[in-house]
Design a protein around this motif. Sequence first.
Motif, PDB file in Angstrom:
ATOM      1  N   ALA A  66       0.854  -1.200   0.000  1.00  0.00           N
ATOM      2  CA  ALA A  66       0.000   0.000   0.000  1.00  0.00           C
ATOM      3  C   ALA A  66       0.885   1.244   0.000  1.00  0.00           C
ATOM      4  N   TYR A  67       0.359   2.322  -0.546  1.00  0.00           N
ATOM      5  CA  TYR A  67       1.073   3.597  -0.612  1.00  0.00           C
ATOM      6  C   TYR A  67       0.138   4.723  -0.200  1.00  0.00           C
ATOM      7  N   ALA A  68       0.702   5.753   0.413  1.00  0.00           N
ATOM      8  CA  ALA A  68      -0.062   6.987   0.599  1.00  0.00           C
ATOM      9  C   ALA A  68       0.049   7.725  -0.726  1.00  0.00           C
ATOM     10  N   ALA A  69      -0.924   7.518  -1.593  1.00  0.00           N
ATOM     11  CA  ALA A  69      -0.858   8.059  -2.968  1.00  0.00           C
ATOM     12  C   ALA A  69      -2.210   7.851  -3.624  1.00  0.00           C
ATOM     13  N   THR A  70      -2.414   8.489  -4.772  1.00  0.00           N
ATOM     14  CA  THR A  70      -3.592   8.150  -5.577  1.00  0.00           C
ATOM     15  C   THR A  70      -3.224   6.988  -6.498  1.00  0.00           C
ATOM     16  N   GLY A  71      -4.172   6.586  -7.311  1.00  0.00           N
ATOM     17  CA  GLY A  71      -3.922   5.500  -8.260  1.00  0.00           C
ATOM     18  C   GLY A  71      -2.733   5.788  -9.169  1.00  0.00           C
ATOM     19  N   HIS A  72      -2.518   7.053  -9.497  1.00  0.00           N
ATOM     20  CA  HIS A  72      -1.363   7.398 -10.326  1.00  0.00           C
ATOM     21  C   HIS A  72      -0.059   6.913  -9.682  1.00  0.00           C
ATOM     22  N   GLY A  73       0.001   6.965  -8.359  1.00  0.00           N
ATOM     23  CA  GLY A  73       1.190   6.496  -7.650  1.00  0.00           C
ATOM     24  C   GLY A  73       1.380   5.003  -7.843  1.00  0.00           C
ATOM     25  N   ALA A  74       0.288   4.239  -7.745  1.00  0.00           N
ATOM     26  CA  ALA A  74       0.398   2.780  -7.915  1.00  0.00           C
ATOM     27  C   ALA A  74       0.772   2.436  -9.362  1.00  0.00           C
ATOM     28  N   TRP A  75       0.255   3.211 -10.322  1.00  0.00           N
ATOM     29  CA  TRP A  75       0.682   3.036 -11.726  1.00  0.00           C
ATOM     30  C   TRP A  75       2.205   3.152 -11.815  1.00  0.00           C
TER      31      TRP A  75
END
Length: 403
Positions: A70-79
């Motif tokens: 998991a990341y503190a980010a939006t979906g763009h971060g996971a991309w």
Amino acid sequence: MLRRSRSTGEHMAHGYHFFMNPGPTNIPDRILRAMDRGAIDFTAAQFRAISEECFAGLKRVFKTKETILAYAATGHGAWEAALVNLFSPGDKVLVVESGFFSLNWGMRSEAFGLEVETLPNDWRRPADPARLEARLREDREHRIKAVLLVHSETSTGVANPVAALRRAIDAARHPALYLVDTISSLASMDFRMDEWGVDVVVAGSQKGLMLPTGMAFTGISAKALAAAAEAKLPRVYWDWKRLMGEASQAYWNGTAPVHFFYGLQEALRMLEEEGLDDVFARHHRLAEATRRAVRAWRQNDGPEVYALDPGAQSDTITAILVPEGHNADQVRQTCLDKYNLSLGGGLDRLKGRVFRIGHMGDLNEPMVLGTIAAVEMALDLVGVPHGKGGVQAAMEYLEGEGN
Ligand code: PLP
């Protein structure tokens, strides 16, 4: 209703804000209440217990026994996390075109020095497994390192056949990694990471998981982890190796987003209380009710469902194409100004051509019927030709077949 106050001239909203965007979605009170708590030490046992419960629950939602980070980010971060962990400069990826989001993911790959090939596709139809297989068969030297797919293309409302596309990769005997964006499908539509052979799953918090925007996830197969060990693109914040632990994530770059975990814990409990299959069935029912309404509007050369193939329409979002010469944004603006109903607009080449109804997350029949009623009134007010009886068609479906 948003009307101007006679005394101050200010806009005033009344009643419930119908938030029917295709993400973020409305956040259930249960989740808001669960997040309405004080902070705790994210290095202490209390937080560890919450996060372990969450990662175990996420594995059941992703339908995987593999790693979830998991990341503190939006979906763009996971991309981006998927790209920088898996590839080296010059690596080639094949983006299966489905709409704005697929092309956007591809564009980001290019920014990292990857060679991006797009498998072209009509935005109104799902990707064709035979075409993917044929393209991969041509790639005899296995230059294509990964296939990138968006499951539910939020810009068009088309749902892609994830399992059939996996079979196409296998039929071509191609070793490419299979990366799937489930940002508008996870926890709303059936998705099976392990059974469908997906190597990296990209997900976000603000749609089927019913949370605020700002947390993102990747499901990562053992094959993807092995590829990450060889990949040369620089990464620090997104580095899977830094984040990983044994059973669940062991490390955060900075402070863990504790409040998201409070919310996630409650969201996962809600999904399990309802049962995932029932969650999917509810989404299908409400999506189908929406589509039946649009079919009624289609009379008199009215608006139509943008996604053409009845077997490949997303159960979380319906994009509605307005007749030539009419502006979808006017319908949307009228819904907001007059009825306090928020809808999604057209993205990229669909700007002004479609408006989008999100039917995902914490949603029931009256919310969908209210939305359809307001849209039908807006079509009248804006002068878009259409058939009458969208609400009636949706009601008949919900009372009958969809009961
Ligand atoms: N992919 C899809 C399919 C999406 O629908 C979205 C957002 O709506 C994104 C990616 C980007 O996610 P985010 O806005 O959380 O960065």
